[in-house]
Design a protein around this motif. Structure first.
Motif: not given
Length: 512
Positions: A304-314, A343-358
């Motif tokens: 999935k490209t949207e997940l691969l992009f998240l991995a890329l940002f990290l 999602r677990r990685m973002l919450v547990e291994d990194q610091k997830l600050d916010a989710v802004v729903k558009l």
């Protein structure tokens, strides 16, 4: 801010292309980009000539060499200020047979702009159209940095159709919101790995100029701003040309805008290089494993490209670096192993600050997909305490295909010139997003989950399988409504029935 007169001039240029046989908006922008670049080259040469005359010294740097080109035309004829006076037929020959071949050889000066001109194509079909467009562009004022930047943005706004591979233009007020939320610093190294027209990089530069007026007066910061701060990747050469021109017209001298297939190429040399990632990557479905960068698959095995992009940002972010990125809703609640792992990685291994729903219509007319902005900080050691959620219900524009403004211009965007009333807030939530984001570690912690924004503790998110959809945590208040007792209603119906029967008998009596 450009005036109605300049907009009118640009509209005339656009209409000239349209009626002259070029109707593809990207091709129009590309041809205008070449012509604006030629005009700038001429301005640079004029500056050097004036400097040379003032100092009574030979020119230190020539854009156009002395002498004649390989086809026997004086290089002087290749300058905008010369060929704009030629008859249409002669101008067409000069631009097509001499100027463009010269443009393609400019890569040697090592600037980003010249590099992207190496495969420049001249596609204006007739001398009459070229002459008309040159006349119209020559009348557009290009001296002021703000004006020419806004002017190019205005032209980019005319790209009205979605591109290939899920590309579409991010609305400028959403870009501004994301830049404001991440508050770029003068020492940041900023990357957009799917940069398109470079809108995020341009806006980050503009915010820095506004917030730090002295940034270009300090030699070290100025050097950083012009040469090392801005990095954008794309695999579409037209977009690279347009993106680099957008940066140039917004006064960034040498940004790093380059060809890079962000999901396919390994990232040796790019990993942990950037302190801020801003992006709205294309959501183009799936890739094959063999066409996907191996270092991204090591983070999460997915197509999935949207997940691969998240991995890329990290992968790209330095520890301590932060990101504001747009993701489709599915990333927030998808149930695949890869979705949950990221999602677990973002919450547990990194610091997830916010989710802004558009709101759902924010990318209309290009796409109706539901999206959210994820804001996180790379720590590699966790740090998520509470996650701040905000549900944007209105962004100042109608959410249909027209995307018409709902308020006056000075009340639009995340930082409007005039304050909004409560009634106007209902039409534009973006200033409220910024105000409440600043309070995310304070008053926002106390807001109930029935409110438009609220915080959720990490433990609650973990208990929900790291589901990040706002509706999972939002509490809905049900209004109590008291209904009449059924017996009372039945009695009333019986009375009505009696009245009807009585009425019918009276009617029968009248009829004899």
């Amino acid at each position: 801010m450009i005036t109605g007169t300049i907009k009118n001039q640009i509209d005339q240029v656009w209409n000239a292309f349209w009626s002259g046989g070029i109707s593809n908006p990207l091709e129009v922008i590309e041809q205008i980009t070449y012509l604006l670049f030629l005009r700038r080259l001429d301005d640079l040469q004029t500056l050097e000539e004036n400097k040379s005359a003032r100092l009574k010294q030979p020119m230190a740097q020539r854009v156009f060499p002395e002498g004649i080109d390989p086809r026997g035309r004086p290089y002087e004829d290749l300058r905008w200020s010369r060929f704009k006076h030629f008859a249409p037929g002669d101008m067409y020959v000069v631009v097509g047979d001499h100027v463009f071949p010269f443009l393609r050889t400019l890569g040697g000066d090592e600037s980003t702009y010249a590099h992207h001109m190496k495969d420049a194509r001249f596609t204006i079909p007739t001398p009459a159209l070229l002459s008309k467009v040159v006349d119209l562009l020559d009348a557009v004022p290009m001296e002021d940095r703000d004006t020419k930047g806004d002017l190019y943005e205005y032209m980019l706004g005319k790209i009205a159709s979605a591109g290939q591979n899920g590309q579409f233009r991010t609305p400028r007020h959403i870009i501004r919101l994301m830049v404001e939320l991440t508050a770029p610093q003068p020492t940041d190294v900023i990357c957009d790995p799917a940069c398109g027209t470079a809108g995020f990089l341009v806006e980050a530069g503009e915010v820095l100029r506004e917030r730090y007026p002295d940034i270009l007066h300090d030699a070290r910061l100025r050097e950083h701003f012009h040469h090392r701060m801005f990095h954008g990747f794309d695999f579409d050469n037209t977009m690279l040309r347009i993106g680099s021109m957008n940066m140039l017209l917004h006064g960034v001298e040498n940004p790093d805008i380059r060809y890079r297939d962000s999901l396919a190429q390994d990232h040796a040399g790019e990993e942990e290089k950037y302190t801020l990632v801003l992006a709205n990557p294309p959501f183009a479905g799936s890739l094959d494993y063999e066409n996907t960068a191996k270092d991204l698959l090591q983070i999460v095995k997915t197509k999935k490209t949207e997940l691969l992009f998240l991995a890329l940002f990290l992968r790209l972010l330095k520890p301590g670096g932060r990101a504001a990125v747009i993701v489709p809703d599915g990333v927030l609640f998808g149930s695949s192993t890869a979705h949950r792992a990221l999602r677990r990685m973002l919450v547990e291994d990194q610091k997830l600050d916010a989710v802004v729903k558009l709101p759902g219509g924010v990318f209309r007319p290009y796409a109706g997909v539901s999206t959210a902005i994820l804001l996180f900080t790379k720590t590699n050691s966790g740090g998520t305490d509470h996650v701040w959620f905000y549900e944007v219900e209105a962004d100042g524009w109608s959410l249909d295909d027209k995307r018409a403004p709902l308020l006056a211009e000075d009340k639009l965007g995340p930082t409007p010139r005039l304050a909004l009333s409560a009634e106007e807030h209902a039409k534009n939530n973006l200033p409220d997003v910024l105000a409440r984001w600043a309070e995310r570690d304070g008053a926002e912690r106390e807001r109930p989950r029935t409110a438009q924004s609220f915080c959720v503790a990490k433990a609650d998110i973990a208990a929900q399988g790291y589901d990040l959809s706002l509706n999972r945590y939002k509490e809905v208040v049900h209004e109590a409504i008291e209904h009449r007792a059924p017996k009372e209603i039945l009695a009333e119906l019986a009375t009505l029935e009696e009245e009807i029967q009585q009425g019918m008998k009276e009617l029968e009596g009248m009829l004899g």
